[in-house]
Design a protein around this motif. Structure first.
Motif, PDB file in Angstrom:
ATOM      1  N   PHE A 414     -84.472  -0.642  12.905  1.00 59.10           N
ATOM      2  CA  PHE A 414     -85.763  -0.750  13.572  1.00 59.10           C
ATOM      3  C   PHE A 414     -86.613   0.492  13.326  1.00 59.10           C
ATOM      4  O   PHE A 414     -86.094   1.588  13.050  1.00 59.10           O
ATOM      5  CB  PHE A 414     -85.562  -0.949  15.079  1.00 59.10           C
ATOM      6  N   GLU A 415     -87.905   0.323  13.451  1.00 56.32           N
ATOM      7  CA  GLU A 415     -88.803   1.466  13.343  1.00 56.32           C
ATOM      8  C   GLU A 415     -88.522   2.411  14.512  1.00 56.32           C
ATOM      9  O   GLU A 415     -88.490   2.012  15.668  1.00 56.32           O
ATOM     10  CB  GLU A 415     -90.256   0.995  13.367  1.00 56.32           C
ATOM     11  N   GLY A 416     -88.302   3.655  14.218  1.00 53.85           N
ATOM     12  CA  GLY A 416     -87.902   4.640  15.208  1.00 53.85           C
ATOM     13  C   GLY A 416     -86.949   5.622  14.551  1.00 53.85           C
ATOM     14  O   GLY A 416     -86.668   5.552  13.347  1.00 53.85           O
ATOM     15  N   SER A 417     -86.449   6.562  15.326  1.00 56.62           N
ATOM     16  CA  SER A 417     -85.580   7.589  14.761  1.00 56.62           C
ATOM     17  C   SER A 417     -84.173   7.052  14.508  1.00 56.62           C
ATOM     18  O   SER A 417     -83.795   5.983  14.994  1.00 56.62           O
ATOM     19  CB  SER A 417     -85.516   8.785  15.709  1.00 56.62           C
ATOM     20  N   VAL A 418     -83.411   7.845  13.747  1.00 56.17           N
ATOM     21  CA  VAL A 418     -82.008   7.497  13.511  1.00 56.17           C
ATOM     22  C   VAL A 418     -81.267   7.420  14.843  1.00 56.17           C
ATOM     23  O   VAL A 418     -80.490   6.488  15.093  1.00 56.17           O
ATOM     24  CB  VAL A 418     -81.347   8.535  12.578  1.00 56.17           C
ATOM     25  N   ALA A 419     -81.519   8.411  15.710  1.00 57.79           N
ATOM     26  CA  ALA A 419     -80.847   8.425  17.012  1.00 57.79           C
ATOM     27  C   ALA A 419     -81.195   7.196  17.832  1.00 57.79           C
ATOM     28  O   ALA A 419     -80.316   6.593  18.468  1.00 57.79           O
ATOM     29  CB  ALA A 419     -81.233   9.697  17.774  1.00 57.79           C
ATOM     30  N   GLU A 420     -82.460   6.797  17.839  1.00 57.64           N
ATOM     31  CA  GLU A 420     -82.874   5.617  18.606  1.00 57.64           C
ATOM     32  C   GLU A 420     -82.210   4.359  18.071  1.00 57.64           C
ATOM     33  O   GLU A 420     -81.790   3.492  18.843  1.00 57.64           O
ATOM     34  CB  GLU A 420     -84.398   5.472  18.557  1.00 57.64           C
ATOM     35  N   ASN A 421     -82.075   4.262  16.748  1.00 59.80           N
ATOM     36  CA  ASN A 421     -81.412   3.097  16.168  1.00 59.80           C
ATOM     37  C   ASN A 421     -79.939   3.048  16.547  1.00 59.80           C
ATOM     38  O   ASN A 421     -79.397   1.985  16.854  1.00 59.80           O
ATOM     39  CB  ASN A 421     -81.570   3.120  14.644  1.00 59.80           C
ATOM     40  N   LEU A 422     -79.282   4.179  16.533  1.00 58.57           N
ATOM     41  CA  LEU A 422     -77.863   4.197  16.882  1.00 58.57           C
ATOM     42  C   LEU A 422     -77.658   3.907  18.361  1.00 58.57           C
ATOM     43  O   LEU A 422     -76.740   3.172  18.743  1.00 58.57           O
ATOM     44  CB  LEU A 422     -77.258   5.552  16.524  1.00 58.57           C
ATOM     45  N   ARG A 423     -78.515   4.450  19.200  1.00 65.36           N
ATOM     46  CA  ARG A 423     -78.322   4.308  20.649  1.00 65.36           C
ATOM     47  C   ARG A 423     -78.679   2.912  21.165  1.00 65.36           C
ATOM     48  O   ARG A 423     -78.516   2.649  22.351  1.00 65.36           O
ATOM     49  CB  ARG A 423     -79.148   5.363  21.382  1.00 65.36           C
ATOM     50  N   ILE A 424     -79.131   2.031  20.299  1.00 62.82           N
ATOM     51  CA  ILE A 424     -79.272   0.640  20.710  1.00 62.82           C
ATOM     52  C   ILE A 424     -77.913   0.113  21.194  1.00 62.82           C
ATOM     53  O   ILE A 424     -77.829  -0.660  22.145  1.00 62.82           O
ATOM     54  CB  ILE A 424     -79.802  -0.215  19.550  1.00 62.82           C
ATOM     55  N   ALA A 425     -76.844   0.559  20.537  1.00 66.57           N
ATOM     56  CA  ALA A 425     -75.489   0.100  20.896  1.00 66.57           C
ATOM     57  C   ALA A 425     -74.944   0.827  22.112  1.00 66.57           C
ATOM     58  O   ALA A 425     -74.122   0.265  22.846  1.00 66.57           O
ATOM     59  CB  ALA A 425     -74.550   0.300  19.705  1.00 66.57           C
ATOM     60  N   ALA A 426     -75.385   2.067  22.329  1.00 67.67           N
ATOM     61  CA  ALA A 426     -74.856   2.867  23.453  1.00 67.67           C
ATOM     62  C   ALA A 426     -75.961   3.821  23.897  1.00 67.67           C
ATOM     63  O   ALA A 426     -76.031   4.962  23.404  1.00 67.67           O
ATOM     64  CB  ALA A 426     -73.608   3.634  23.031  1.00 67.67           C
ATOM     65  N   PRO A 427     -76.832   3.397  24.803  1.00 66.55           N
ATOM     66  CA  PRO A 427     -78.006   4.206  25.173  1.00 66.55           C
ATOM     67  C   PRO A 427     -77.675   5.598  25.685  1.00 66.55           C
ATOM     68  O   PRO A 427     -78.468   6.519  25.503  1.00 66.55           O
ATOM     69  CB  PRO A 427     -78.672   3.363  26.269  1.00 66.55           C
ATOM     70  N   ALA A 428     -76.518   5.765  26.301  1.00 65.22           N
ATOM     71  CA  ALA A 428     -76.181   7.068  26.894  1.00 65.22           C
ATOM     72  C   ALA A 428     -75.340   7.938  25.965  1.00 65.22           C
ATOM     73  O   ALA A 428     -74.887   9.018  26.370  1.00 65.22           O
ATOM     74  CB  ALA A 428     -75.432   6.870  28.213  1.00 65.22           C
ATOM     75  N   ALA A 429     -75.131   7.511  24.736  1.00 59.64           N
ATOM     76  CA  ALA A 429     -74.262   8.261  23.822  1.00 59.64           C
ATOM     77  C   ALA A 429     -74.851   9.641  23.527  1.00 59.64           C
ATOM     78  O   ALA A 429     -76.031   9.765  23.193  1.00 59.64           O
ATOM     79  CB  ALA A 429     -74.070   7.483  22.523  1.00 59.64           C
ATOM     80  N   PRO A 430     -74.040  10.716  23.634  1.00 60.41           N
ATOM     81  CA  PRO A 430     -74.539  12.055  23.304  1.00 60.41           C
ATOM     82  C   PRO A 430     -74.675  12.228  21.795  1.00 60.41           C
ATOM     83  O   PRO A 430     -74.149  11.437  21.007  1.00 60.41           O
ATOM     84  CB  PRO A 430     -73.445  12.972  23.873  1.00 60.41           C
ATOM     85  N   ASP A 431     -75.359  13.286  21.405  1.00 59.72           N
ATOM     86  CA  ASP A 431     -75.549  13.541  19.976  1.00 59.72           C
ATOM     87  C   ASP A 431     -74.210  13.663  19.250  1.00 59.72           C
ATOM     88  O   ASP A 431     -74.081  13.234  18.094  1.00 59.72           O
ATOM     89  CB  ASP A 431     -76.369  14.816  19.769  1.00 59.72           C
ATOM     90  N   ALA A 432     -73.232  14.249  19.904  1.00 62.53           N
ATOM     91  CA  ALA A 432     -71.922  14.425  19.256  1.00 62.53           C
ATOM     92  C   ALA A 432     -71.327  13.085  18.846  1.00 62.53           C
ATOM     93  O   ALA A 432     -70.709  12.966  17.770  1.00 62.53           O
ATOM     94  CB  ALA A 432     -70.972  15.158  20.208  1.00 62.53           C
ATOM     95  N   ALA A 433     -71.492  12.076  19.681  1.00 62.50           N
ATOM     96  CA  ALA A 433     -70.976  10.743  19.342  1.00 62.50           C
ATOM     97  C   ALA A 433     -71.739  10.156  18.166  1.00 62.50           C
ATOM     98  O   ALA A 433     -71.156   9.469  17.303  1.00 62.50           O
ATOM     99  CB  ALA A 433     -71.072   9.824  20.555  1.00 62.50           C
ATOM    100  N   LEU A 434     -73.038  10.434  18.088  1.00 65.00           N
ATOM    101  CA  LEU A 434     -73.830   9.931  16.957  1.00 65.00           C
ATOM    102  C   LEU A 434     -73.376  10.568  15.655  1.00 65.00           C
ATOM    103  O   LEU A 434     -73.218   9.891  14.635  1.00 65.00           O
ATOM    104  CB  LEU A 434     -75.318  10.211  17.185  1.00 65.00           C
ATOM    105  N   TRP A 435     -73.164  11.883  15.696  1.00 63.30           N
ATOM    106  CA  TRP A 435     -72.699  12.555  14.481  1.00 63.30           C
ATOM    107  C   TRP A 435     -71.315  12.063  14.082  1.00 63.30           C
ATOM    108  O   TRP A 435     -70.995  11.969  12.892  1.00 63.30           O
ATOM    109  CB  TRP A 435     -72.671  14.072  14.704  1.00 63.30           C
ATOM    110  N   ARG A 436     -70.467  11.734  15.068  1.00 63.82           N
ATOM    111  CA  ARG A 436     -69.117  11.262  14.761  1.00 63.82           C
ATOM    112  C   ARG A 436     -69.156   9.955  13.979  1.00 63.82           C
ATOM    113  O   ARG A 436     -68.480   9.823  12.949  1.00 63.82           O
ATOM    114  CB  ARG A 436     -68.317  11.083  16.051  1.00 63.82           C
TER     115      ARG A 436
END
Length: 545
Positions: A414-436
């Protein structure tokens, strides 16, 4: 039309305070005009009669300031109420679409859904701003006018009756303008489809030199829309003319009564000034008929889609999720609607907990249908699907989808940041989980190299990245959900052979430790499934890896 508009008014119940506040301020604004001209009339009449009238004229001074203040307040409150109500309507409509079209827009199409979400909902402001608001204000003016002239019933009738007729005109005009309003609403939807569809498939449009044909279709749709709008505008113009005629009839009635000498000069002048004040308020009322018809047509289109039956009914009392994660299809038969070919025929399937299962089949064999059925995007015609021994028909869809993550064949970035796209699956996920999860799919180093890092904008449809990179971000999103079951539907779709092999190798490593269902038309050699099945003729057969 009336029932549809009442449904819409019911949707606005949470904004009833704002809406009623706007009506109250509109009434006060309209009555301030009556008060201003009534005082001016009294002052003029008293002055002509040699009775002074200074007090009445003196009172007009604060009214000169009060009236524009009330007009400003009316605009602010009524428009704020409308904006809030329309925003609520959009959210409600989106949720209804999500419930009724979990597998996608289907035959509705993006263009038509966009038209309903934007143009049709915008047209609903006519129900409040251009119909209800002026009608209520005008009714208050007519009532006060009749009361002020009540000392002479004849004069009251000459002035108030034509004004009352102007208030009733929108009802007649709304009925007569309804077909034209329906045509305008449908034509606007056609324009949205004609404009959006070629743009969504712009590569195919240009590659086939079809831009001229697409432009011709858009021009034809636009011409049809303008023709329909002209027919509706003629109805609106007729309403405006009839409203002006009613206001002029009230003015002439007051003037005729004054010239006849049937009563005192003061009451005659008051009648003239009240007719002038009411004429301003009632000028827009008859035009409300066309706005009411447009709002009714828009409401009908919205509700027709919003009231479509959902493909899968949610249980009244959902069962708790079972402990186990083995998923079974037991004698499942399914087709996508009456009269269409049967996709699955008494199919039996066991996807064991912790198993890496590959499901092969030709295009159109029904592989993706299996994924949609297990996610409750559709329901079997016969047979059942169980998770941990529990029939998924008795499970709440959100709970079930929390157990099953899916990388769809056409997974969208979706249009938006990488973090926003990833957090569609887990809105409360911290940055560390995204990098993992980005590291799991081999994208962490590349994202870190970008100036904005996780805040990098992906562009529409993930246009900022290559096809392989976008698929890896979509896989990372599926992994972030931490669901024990993972469905991978044609994960290499749209990738060239080298990129596909690299992606599948990454996928094989990233999904270790999970139950994986790999849906594909072929294996490329880097996958290591525990078992391979082939779907043919709606049934499953063992296949060599």
């Amino acid at each position: 039309m009336r029932q549809d508009l009442m449904r819409i008014w019911g949707l606005w119940a949470t904004r009833r305070g704002w809406l009623l506040g706007g009506l109250a301020v509109a009434v006060l604004s309209a009555l301030s005009a009556v008060a201003l001209l009534a005082l001016a009339g009294q002052g003029v009449a008293a002055g002509v009669a040699g009775a002074g009238g200074a007090v009445a004229l003196l009172l007009t001074r604060p009214m000169v300031l009060i009236r524009p203040a009330l007009r400003w307040a009316e605009r602010m409150v009524s428009h704020e109420a409308t904006f809030r109500a329309l925003a609520d309507t959009r959210v409600w409509f989106f949720r209804r679409l999500a419930e009724r079209m979990p597998a996608g827009l289907g035959h509705t199409g993006a263009g038509d859904a966009r038209a309903r979400m934007i143009a049709d909902i915008e047209a609903l402001d006519g129900l409040y701003l251009r119909a209800l608001l002026p009608a209520v204000a005008a009714a208050a003016v007519v009532l006060v006018t009749a009361l002020l002239l009540g000392a002479n019933p004849g004069l009251a009738a000459l002035v108030a009756l034509p004004l009352a007729l102007a208030i009733l005109l929108p009802i007649w005009l709304a009925r007569s303008a309804a077909p034209a309003a329906e045509a305008v609403t449908e034509a606007r939807g056609a324009v949205h489809r004609a404009a959006l569809d070629p743009l969504l498939g712009l590569t195919e449009t240009l590659a086939n030199n079809a831009e001229t044909r697409a432009a011709d279709r858009l021009a034809a749709a636009t011409g049809a829309m303008h023709a329909a709008e002209r027919r509706l505008s003629r109805r609106s113009a007729l309403g405006g003319s009839l409203g002006t005629l009613c206001a002029q009839a009230a003015l002439l009635g007051a003037l005729g009564w004054a010239l006849s000498g049937s009563g005192g000069l003061g009451l005659a002048v008051l009648g003239l000034f009240l007719a002038l004040a009411a004429g301003e308020t009632l000028a827009l009322v008859p035009r409300a008929g066309a706005s009411l018809a447009s709002a009714g047509a828009a409401a009908r289109r919205l509700l027709a889609l919003a009231d479509a039956p959902p493909p899968v009914l949610e249980p009244d009392a959902p069962a708790p999720l079972p402990r186990g994660n083995t998923l079974r299809f037991e004698g499942v038969t399914f087709s996508w609607g009456e009269g269409r070919d049967t996709v699955l025929r008494g199919l039996d399937l066991e996807w064991r907990e912790g198993e890496r299962l590959a499901l092969l089949g030709a295009s159109g064999a029904g592989k993706s249908t299996l994924a949609r059925l297990m996610l409750k995007f559709a329901a079997p015609d016969a047979g059942r699907i169980t998770l941990g021994g529990q029939d998924i028909a008795g499970l709440a869809a959100p709970d079930l989808r929390g157990r099953i993550a899916c990388l769809a064949q056409d997974a969208r970035i979706f249009e938006g940041s990488v973090a926003e796209n990833l957090r569609i699956a887990a809105p409360a996920a911290p940055d560390a989980a995204l990098w993992r999860v980005l590291a799991q799919v081999g994208m962490a180093e590349f994202i870190r190299s970008l100036p904005a890092g996780l805040d990098t904008d992906c562009g529409e449809g993930g246009s900022r990245f290559s096809g392989g990179q976008a698929r890896r971000i979509a896989l990372a999103r599926a992994l972030l959900q931490s669901a024990p079951l993972l469905v991978l539907d044609e994960p290499g779709w749209g990738l060239d052979a080298e990129t596909e092999r690299a992606f599948l190798a990454v996928l094989e490593e990233a999904t270790r430790g999970r139950s994986v269902l790999l849906i594909t038309h072929r294996l490329v050699g880097v996958e290591r499934p525990d078992r391979v099945l082939r779907l043919v003729g709606g049934r499953l057969f063992p296949a060599a890896a």
